[in-house]
Design a protein around this motif. Structure first.
Motif, PDB file in Angstrom:
ATOM      1  N   LEU A  62       0.781  -1.379   0.112  1.00 51.51           N
ATOM      2  CA  LEU A  62       0.005   0.131   0.050  1.00 51.51           C
ATOM      3  C   LEU A  62       0.631   1.267  -0.047  1.00 51.51           C
ATOM      4  N   GLY A  63       2.207   1.042  -0.110  1.00 49.68           N
ATOM      5  CA  GLY A  63       2.997   2.295  -0.173  1.00 49.68           C
ATOM      6  C   GLY A  63       3.788   2.840   1.079  1.00 49.68           C
ATOM      7  N   PHE A  64       3.405   2.318   2.346  1.00 46.97           N
ATOM      8  CA  PHE A  64       4.029   2.586   3.520  1.00 46.97           C
ATOM      9  C   PHE A  64       5.386   2.159   3.568  1.00 46.97           C
ATOM     10  N   HIS A  65       6.032   2.899   4.342  1.00 50.78           N
ATOM     11  CA  HIS A  65       7.534   2.592   4.606  1.00 50.78           C
ATOM     12  C   HIS A  65       7.662   1.598   5.694  1.00 50.78           C
ATOM     13  N   VAL A  66       8.198   0.480   5.320  1.00 51.08           N
ATOM     14  CA  VAL A  66       8.217  -0.761   6.370  1.00 51.08           C
ATOM     15  C   VAL A  66       9.637  -1.376   6.154  1.00 51.08           C
ATOM     16  N   PRO A  67      10.285  -1.819   7.363  1.00 52.35           N
ATOM     17  CA  PRO A  67      11.602  -2.247   7.303  1.00 52.35           C
ATOM     18  C   PRO A  67      11.533  -3.571   6.342  1.00 52.35           C
ATOM     19  N   GLU A  68      12.692  -3.787   5.559  1.00 52.56           N
ATOM     20  CA  GLU A  68      12.694  -4.996   4.876  1.00 52.56           C
ATOM     21  C   GLU A  68      12.319  -6.374   5.645  1.00 52.56           C
ATOM     22  N   ILE A  69      11.386  -7.274   5.358  1.00 53.41           N
ATOM     23  CA  ILE A  69      11.187  -8.346   6.081  1.00 53.41           C
ATOM     24  C   ILE A  69      12.087  -9.564   5.639  1.00 53.41           C
ATOM     25  N   VAL A  70      12.578 -10.255   6.280  1.00 50.16           N
ATOM     26  CA  VAL A  70      13.365 -11.450   5.877  1.00 50.16           C
ATOM     27  C   VAL A  70      13.029 -12.529   6.697  1.00 50.16           C
ATOM     28  N   PHE A  71      13.109 -13.989   6.076  1.00 45.60           N
ATOM     29  CA  PHE A  71      13.259 -15.221   6.769  1.00 45.60           C
ATOM     30  C   PHE A  71      14.599 -15.196   7.596  1.00 45.60           C
ATOM     31  N   ALA A  72      14.672 -15.643   8.661  1.00 44.09           N
ATOM     32  CA  ALA A  72      15.873 -15.807   9.443  1.00 44.09           C
ATOM     33  C   ALA A  72      16.194 -17.089   9.891  1.00 44.09           C
ATOM     34  N   ASN A  73      17.184 -17.596   9.445  1.00 46.98           N
ATOM     35  CA  ASN A  73      17.226 -19.064   9.926  1.00 46.98           C
ATOM     36  C   ASN A  73      18.283 -19.183  11.191  1.00 46.98           C
ATOM     37  N   LEU A  74      17.784 -19.899  12.073  1.00 50.72           N
ATOM     38  CA  LEU A  74      18.550 -20.100  13.583  1.00 50.72           C
ATOM     39  C   LEU A  74      19.008 -21.404  13.529  1.00 50.72           C
ATOM     40  N   ASP A  75      20.203 -21.639  13.346  1.00 51.72           N
ATOM     41  CA  ASP A  75      20.842 -22.995  13.664  1.00 51.72           C
ATOM     42  C   ASP A  75      20.668 -23.716  15.041  1.00 51.72           C
ATOM     43  N   SER A  76      20.446 -24.885  15.311  1.00 55.47           N
ATOM     44  CA  SER A  76      20.302 -25.465  16.452  1.00 55.47           C
ATOM     45  C   SER A  76      21.516 -25.145  17.440  1.00 55.47           C
ATOM     46  N   ALA A  77      22.630 -25.038  16.791  1.00 49.03           N
ATOM     47  CA  ALA A  77      23.922 -24.776  17.879  1.00 49.03           C
ATOM     48  C   ALA A  77      23.938 -23.354  18.657  1.00 49.03           C
ATOM     49  N   PHE A  78      22.953 -22.573  17.958  1.00 49.49           N
ATOM     50  CA  PHE A  78      23.395 -21.048  18.079  1.00 49.49           C
ATOM     51  C   PHE A  78      23.230 -20.657  19.565  1.00 49.49           C
ATOM     52  N   GLY A  79      22.201 -21.330  20.516  1.00 50.18           N
ATOM     53  CA  GLY A  79      22.133 -20.796  21.770  1.00 50.18           C
ATOM     54  C   GLY A  79      23.022 -21.223  22.738  1.00 50.18           C
ATOM     55  N   ARG A  80      23.861 -22.341  22.397  1.00 50.95           N
ATOM     56  CA  ARG A  80      24.497 -23.078  23.379  1.00 50.95           C
ATOM     57  C   ARG A  80      25.679 -22.431  24.126  1.00 50.95           C
ATOM     58  N   ILE A  81      26.131 -21.091  23.747  1.00 53.81           N
ATOM     59  CA  ILE A  81      27.017 -20.325  24.316  1.00 53.81           C
ATOM     60  C   ILE A  81      26.372 -19.132  24.758  1.00 53.81           C
ATOM     61  N   GLU A  82      24.977 -19.104  24.820  1.00 58.36           N
ATOM     62  CA  GLU A  82      24.285 -17.924  25.525  1.00 58.36           C
ATOM     63  C   GLU A  82      24.333 -18.280  26.942  1.00 58.36           C
ATOM     64  N   GLY A  83      24.490 -17.327  27.732  1.00 64.85           N
ATOM     65  CA  GLY A  83      24.747 -17.105  29.223  1.00 64.85           C
ATOM     66  C   GLY A  83      23.535 -17.093  29.894  1.00 64.85           C
ATOM     67  N   ASP A  84      22.637 -16.315  29.305  1.00 64.83           N
ATOM     68  CA  ASP A  84      21.188 -15.909  29.999  1.00 64.83           C
ATOM     69  C   ASP A  84      20.393 -17.476  29.690  1.00 64.83           C
ATOM     70  N   GLU A  85      19.827 -18.092  30.672  1.00 66.66           N
ATOM     71  CA  GLU A  85      19.064 -19.190  30.718  1.00 66.66           C
ATOM     72  C   GLU A  85      17.657 -18.868  29.827  1.00 66.66           C
ATOM     73  N   GLU A  86      17.224 -17.974  30.338  1.00 71.75           N
ATOM     74  CA  GLU A  86      15.938 -17.503  29.361  1.00 71.75           C
ATOM     75  C   GLU A  86      15.983 -17.335  27.952  1.00 71.75           C
ATOM     76  N   ILE A  87      17.296 -16.547  27.749  1.00 72.97           N
ATOM     77  CA  ILE A  87      17.574 -16.376  26.219  1.00 72.97           C
ATOM     78  C   ILE A  87      17.998 -17.674  25.265  1.00 72.97           C
ATOM     79  N   GLN A  88      18.573 -18.372  26.353  1.00 76.28           N
ATOM     80  CA  GLN A  88      19.017 -19.884  25.753  1.00 76.28           C
ATOM     81  C   GLN A  88      17.711 -20.795  25.443  1.00 76.28           C
ATOM     82  N   ASP A  89      17.013 -20.766  26.361  1.00 75.43           N
ATOM     83  CA  ASP A  89      15.719 -21.398  26.060  1.00 75.43           C
ATOM     84  C   ASP A  89      14.872 -21.072  24.841  1.00 75.43           C
ATOM     85  N   LEU A  90      14.634 -19.770  24.667  1.00 74.85           N
ATOM     86  CA  LEU A  90      14.150 -18.912  23.633  1.00 74.85           C
ATOM     87  C   LEU A  90      14.833 -19.743  22.320  1.00 74.85           C
TER      88      LEU A  90
END
Length: 261
Positions: A62-90
């Motif tokens: 409809l002509g609005f300014h909207v940031p580009e939307i992309v599909f973002a692939n998240l690998d299964s190993a990505f969260g292993r080094i995250e220290g925050d447990e809540e974020i790691q679970d997410l």
């Protein structure tokens, strides 16, 4: 103009945004750009991503300014080094395809008291949100940004809320009383004119192309229909029927506006 979405791979988790219960985050992808990532393992799950995708791409059409939307692939190993447990679970719950919006570095949150919006633009935004039944464009949370002196629409994840229960979704005159809380409603004096224009732009073919973007993996855990294509057809039917009956939600918004001004 409608375009096919790109797919990127998330390479770095930069920082959480900690807004509401969905915990979006700023991430870096393999194209070296930053994105606001919406996780399918958060809050409302893949339904919020579907609403974000449909709402954002309709707004762009409809002509609005909207940031580009992309599909973002998240690998299964990505969260292993995250220290925050809540974020790691997410991160673990969001392995696979998620949704990213190009990060508008340096943008500021839209403030209706600081930035003047004319009746035409206000009417366009209110019409869009009436169509999408977007409950989250209020004074408390405008979900609009000002970037390079232009208004940008973000965060349509609270739209299309009928799909959380799939109740009454076939009703073309489904009421949307929350429009009374819209941040731009008082300025939206050109809804009828905008409705004629926007209804002509949103053809069934274009709506079909947008809903066809919904990935199968965002639909497989649903129990309303038997197959992903049936869900896509249901989204298209809801939108096309609502567009064809736009006079109903335009009048609803006008009545709500009359109570304000």
């Amino acid at each position: 103009m409608y375009a096919v979405l790109r797919t990127v791979n998330v390479t770095r988790y930069v920082t959480p945004l900690r807004e509401g219960g969905s915990l979006p985050a700023i991430v870096e992808a393999d194209d070296d750009f930053l994105y606001v990532l919406k996780f399918k393992g958060a809050g409302q799950g893949s339904k919020a991503l579907i609403a974000e995708l449909i709402g954002g791409e309709i707004a762009r059409l409809l002509g609005f300014h909207v940031p580009e939307i992309v599909f973002a692939n998240l690998d299964s190993a990505f969260g292993r080094i995250e220290g925050d447990e809540e974020i790691q679970d997410l991160l673990k719950a969001s392995t696979g395809l998620n949704l990213g919006l190009h990060y508008l570095s340096g943008s500021i949150t839209f403030d209706p008291l600081a930035t003047n919006i004319d009746a035409d633009l206000a009417s366009r935004v209110v019409w869009l949100d009436s169509l999408l039944m977007n409950v989250d464009r209020t004074f408390r949370n405008t979900n609009m940004l000002v970037w390079h002196k232009e208004l940008w629409l973000i965060d349509h994840g609270a739209s299309l809320y009928f799909h959380h229960s799939w109740s009454d979704w076939e009703n073309p005159q489904r009421p949307f009383p929350k429009i009374k809380d819209h941040v731009l409603l008082s300025k939206a004096s050109r809804l009828e004119d905008i409705s004629k224009l926007f209804s002509s732009l949103l053809t069934q073919e274009k709506i079909g192309k947008i809903v066809s973007l919904i990935p199968d993996e965002w639909l497989v855990n649903e129990n309303k229909f038997d197959a992903p294509e049936e869900y896509r057809s249901a989204y298209a039917q809801f939108l096309n029927t609502r567009i064809a009956n736009s006079d109903f939600f335009v009048k609803e918004a006008e009545y709500a506006r009359e109570a304000l001004v």
